[in-house]
Design an enzyme around this catalytic site. Structure first.
Site, short mmCIF file in Angstrom:
data_model
loop_
_atom_site.label_atom_id
_atom_site.label_comp_id
_atom_site.label_asym_id
_atom_site.label_seq_id
_atom_site.Cartn_x
_atom_site.Cartn_y
_atom_site.Cartn_z
N HIS A 152 0.92 -0.92 0.01
CA HIS A 152 -0.18 0.09 -0.11
C HIS A 152 0.85 1.33 0.03
CE1 HIS A 152 -3.22 2.61 1.43
NE2 HIS A 152 -2.40 3.30 2.08
N GLU A 153 1.93 1.30 0.92
CA GLU A 153 2.74 2.42 1.01
C GLU A 153 3.55 2.72 -0.24
OE1 GLU A 153 2.01 4.44 3.08
OE2 GLU A 153 0.91 3.31 4.47
N HIS A 156 1.67 4.41 -2.87
CA HIS A 156 1.60 5.81 -2.69
C HIS A 156 3.13 6.20 -3.46
CE1 HIS A 156 -1.69 6.80 -0.36
NE2 HIS A 156 -1.42 5.90 0.59
N GLU A 223 -6.03 7.00 -1.33
CA GLU A 223 -6.00 6.01 -0.27
C GLU A 223 -6.48 4.72 -1.00
OE1 GLU A 223 -4.24 5.50 2.45
OE2 GLU A 223 -3.67 7.51 1.83
#
Length: 297
Positions: A152-153, A156, A223
């Site tokens: 997930h990070e 980003h 997100e």
């Protein structure tokens, strides 16, 4: 150097935005507003807009350029360069694997001391970034869930979310400063400088709150994109399990993350309050889980 690419893109975006404003603002002032009986010609000039942009984008640019250093300064953290435990190997290995798959420079990997299960990514560009996880994340999540959070990070990082959010924040800040400066100048020219100063402060606060709602809405949309990225890398079931594990910890600990947290924009958890969600950088867990469940991967 690779880190200059992100800064260069930010500067180009700022220039393009300023060019757009320099074209559209005169049209609004000289053509559109007079059609509605509003005549502010002579009260607004581009020099005010330039100064507002310098303040607005300048602050955002500095925050982005030094985001890694500021994050590390706020936390009790240590960098992982050579994994010395199975947990560190999971963290380091996952980030390294994803970076190689995406053909980007591997981010710095950090662990910081905090009981809450969380993680964040920051940095001026995808080739100059850092990923940090809390000790609470390692203690409360299973290995596949930790890897999903790391993906997930990395989503980003790869999607350029820090850059995009910074540009939006700079644009919003520019409008805030511009409106406040115009009000101050407008009243100063009418020998009411004190009134203009006080009114500009009130307007700046109100417009800043409205701008924060826009910026946080944009952050919440990013997100969902990072969640989808993690689902593509390690499967949506792992990401859903990670979100549920974090949510269970939050419920058990009766912790409500504040949007005023200095690192709130980086963290993975959100606020579920119907009003406060306007100022939250992350969507409620149930919405993120529902979005992942609908995702076809």
């Amino acid at each position: 150097m690779k880190w200059m690419k992100g800064i260069g893109l930010l500067l180009v975006a700022n220039i393009l935005i300023m060019v757009t404003l320099s074209i559209t603002v005169p049209i609004v002032i000289n053509v559109i507003l007079p059609l509605f009986g509003i005549d502010v010609r002579g009260s607004i000039d581009l020099s005010t807009l330039v100064w507002a942009a310098m303040f607005g984008f300048g602050g955002a640019f500095i925050s982005l350029a030094f985001s890694k250093q500021m994050a590390r300064a706020m936390l009790d953290c240590r960098q992982i360069t050579q994994p010395r435990s199975p947990a560190e190997q999971v963290i380091y290995g996952s980030v390294q694997e994803i970076a190689q798959r995406l053909h980007i420079t591997m981010p710095e990997v950090w662990v910081y001391d905090s009981p809450d299960p969380n993680a964040f990514a920051t940095g001026p560009s995808k080739n100059n970034s850092m990923v940090a996880v809390s000790t609470g994340l390692l203690q409360n999540l299973k290995e596949d869930e930790v890897k999903a959070v790391l993906a997930h990070e990395m989503g980003h990082v790869y999607n350029g979310d820090m850059f995009a959010t910074t540009v939006l924040a700079g644009l919003m800040n520019t409008f805030v400063y511009y409106i406040a400066m115009w009000v101050r100048r407008f009243f100063a020219e009418r020998d009411q400088a004190a009134l203009g100063f006080g009114l500009s402060l009130v307007i700046q606060i109100v417009v800043s709150i409205l701008a924060a709602i826009v910026i946080n809405w944009f952050s919440r949309r990013r997100e969902f994109g990072a969640d989808a990225f993690a689902a593509r890398v390690y499967g949506k079931d792992s990401m859903i399990a990670a979100l549920r594990a974090i949510d269970r910890w939050v419920t058990r600990s009766q912790v409500e993350y504040s949007s005023q947290d200095a690192l709130a924009t980086m963290k993975i958890s959100g606020n579920s309050s119907s009003f406060m969600r306007l100022f939250s950088t992350h969507p409620p867990m149930e919405e993120r889980i529902a979005s992942l469940q609908r995702l076809a991967v």
